[in-house]
Design a protein around this motif. Structure first.
Motif, PDB file in Angstrom:
ATOM      1  N   GLY A  32     -46.259  39.103 -15.177  1.00  0.00           N
ATOM      2  CA  GLY A  32     -47.085  38.410 -14.193  1.00  0.00           C
ATOM      3  C   GLY A  32     -47.225  39.157 -12.878  1.00  0.00           C
ATOM      4  O   GLY A  32     -48.346  39.433 -12.427  1.00  0.00           O
ATOM      5  N   PRO A  33     -46.098  39.526 -12.237  1.00  0.00           N
ATOM      6  CA  PRO A  33     -46.202  40.291 -10.981  1.00  0.00           C
ATOM      7  C   PRO A  33     -46.914  41.626 -11.160  1.00  0.00           C
ATOM      8  O   PRO A  33     -47.650  42.066 -10.278  1.00  0.00           O
ATOM      9  N   TRP A  40     -54.908  43.723  -7.785  1.00  0.00           N
ATOM     10  CA  TRP A  40     -55.162  43.921  -6.352  1.00  0.00           C
ATOM     11  C   TRP A  40     -55.468  45.385  -6.050  1.00  0.00           C
ATOM     12  O   TRP A  40     -56.402  45.693  -5.302  1.00  0.00           O
ATOM     13  N   VAL A  41     -54.683  46.289  -6.629  1.00  0.00           N
ATOM     14  CA  VAL A  41     -54.906  47.715  -6.384  1.00  0.00           C
ATOM     15  C   VAL A  41     -56.279  48.140  -6.881  1.00  0.00           C
ATOM     16  O   VAL A  41     -57.009  48.871  -6.198  1.00  0.00           O
ATOM     17  N   ARG A  42     -56.666  47.676  -8.059  1.00  0.00           N
ATOM     18  CA  ARG A  42     -57.953  48.089  -8.627  1.00  0.00           C
ATOM     19  C   ARG A  42     -59.127  47.500  -7.846  1.00  0.00           C
ATOM     20  O   ARG A  42     -60.162  48.153  -7.685  1.00  0.00           O
ATOM     21  N   LEU A 167     -45.608  47.665 -11.338  1.00  0.00           N
ATOM     22  CA  LEU A 167     -44.900  47.346 -10.097  1.00  0.00           C
ATOM     23  C   LEU A 167     -43.404  47.212 -10.341  1.00  0.00           C
ATOM     24  O   LEU A 167     -42.584  47.708  -9.559  1.00  0.00           O
ATOM     25  N   THR A 168     -43.019  46.548 -11.422  1.00  0.00           N
ATOM     26  CA  THR A 168     -41.596  46.336 -11.685  1.00  0.00           C
ATOM     27  C   THR A 168     -40.867  47.650 -11.971  1.00  0.00           C
ATOM     28  O   THR A 168     -39.662  47.760 -11.724  1.00  0.00           O
ATOM     29  N   ASP A 169     -41.572  48.662 -12.490  1.00  0.00           N
ATOM     30  CA  ASP A 169     -40.960  49.980 -12.667  1.00  0.00           C
ATOM     31  C   ASP A 169     -40.561  50.571 -11.317  1.00  0.00           C
ATOM     32  O   ASP A 169     -39.501  51.190 -11.177  1.00  0.00           O
ATOM     33  N   VAL A 170     -41.441  50.382 -10.336  1.00  0.00           N
ATOM     34  CA  VAL A 170     -41.184  50.909  -8.988  1.00  0.00           C
ATOM     35  C   VAL A 170     -40.004  50.173  -8.344  1.00  0.00           C
ATOM     36  O   VAL A 170     -39.131  50.797  -7.721  1.00  0.00           O
TER      37      VAL A 170
END
Length: 202
Positions: A32-33, A40-42, A167-170
């Motif tokens: 989800g996140p 948002w980025v795209r 995002l969760t990877d970051v």
């Protein structure tokens, strides 16, 4: 309490959160996140690959290696040998452990590569964490932390936009890099204390 003084607690806390997050996303695709950040980025940056590549630039080896070497050199000039060792060993330990242990362990894929924790992020945040630990407490530490946070946000946008990572990877990469560098500093500090001569009773 200073960052150096609490490095052990910081290392354990970040490592635990990273493992919990890794278990939650292990083998998963978009969460989800991740989807919210990706959308948002795209919407915001579209297909401006030139800008996105520029945002990711601080994660490149030809940027980070000179920074780490300069930090180590400054410490050596100031006769701060444990700090000089941290500038080199801290990021190296973080990068190698992430590449050879964590990525295969969590087995999260993005296209054709293992993605969690983000290796780009680990390299960047490891060097930034070293700089925070080496800085004099006060304004210098705060400035490095704020600038580092801005750079990390920019890099995150670039990596999501280019499809490198979720995002969760970051987030996982950030947590692990901090944990690894702080743990390295604790180990170096322990080694220095052990080699220090015992105070004389005379």
């Amino acid at each position: 309490m200073s960052a150096k003084g609490s490095s052990g607690l910081i290392a354990v806390t970040c490592a635990v959160i990273m493992v919990v997050l890794g278990v939650l996303v292990s083998g998963e695709g978009l969460t989800g996140p991740d989807a919210l950040a990706d959308n948002w980025v795209r919407r915001t940056f579209g297909a401006d690959t030139d800008l996105l590549r520029l945002l990711v630039l601080p994660t490149e080896a030809y940027v980070l290696i000179p920074v780490a070497c300069v930090a180590a050199g400054v410490c050596l000039l100031g006769r701060r040998r444990p700090e000089a060792a941290l500038a080199v060993v801290g990021p190296l330990v973080a990068i190698l452990a992430n590449t050879w242990v964590l990525k295969p362990l969590f087995d999260r894929w993005k296209s054709t590569w293992l993605a969690y924790p983000s290796g780009h992020t680990v390299a960047l945040v490891a060097v930034l964490t070293v700089l925070v630990l080496l800085a004099r407490p006060g304004v210098a530490t705060a400035v490095i932390a704020v600038v580092g946070a801005v750079v990390l946000v920019s890099v995150t946008i670039g990596m999501i936009g280019l499809g490198y990572h979720y995002l969760t990877d970051v987030v996982g990469g950030t947590l692990f890099a901090i944990a690894a560098v702080c743990a390295t500093w604790e180990s170096l500090s322990w080694a220095v204390r052990r080699r220090a001569p015992a105070p004389s009773d005379g």
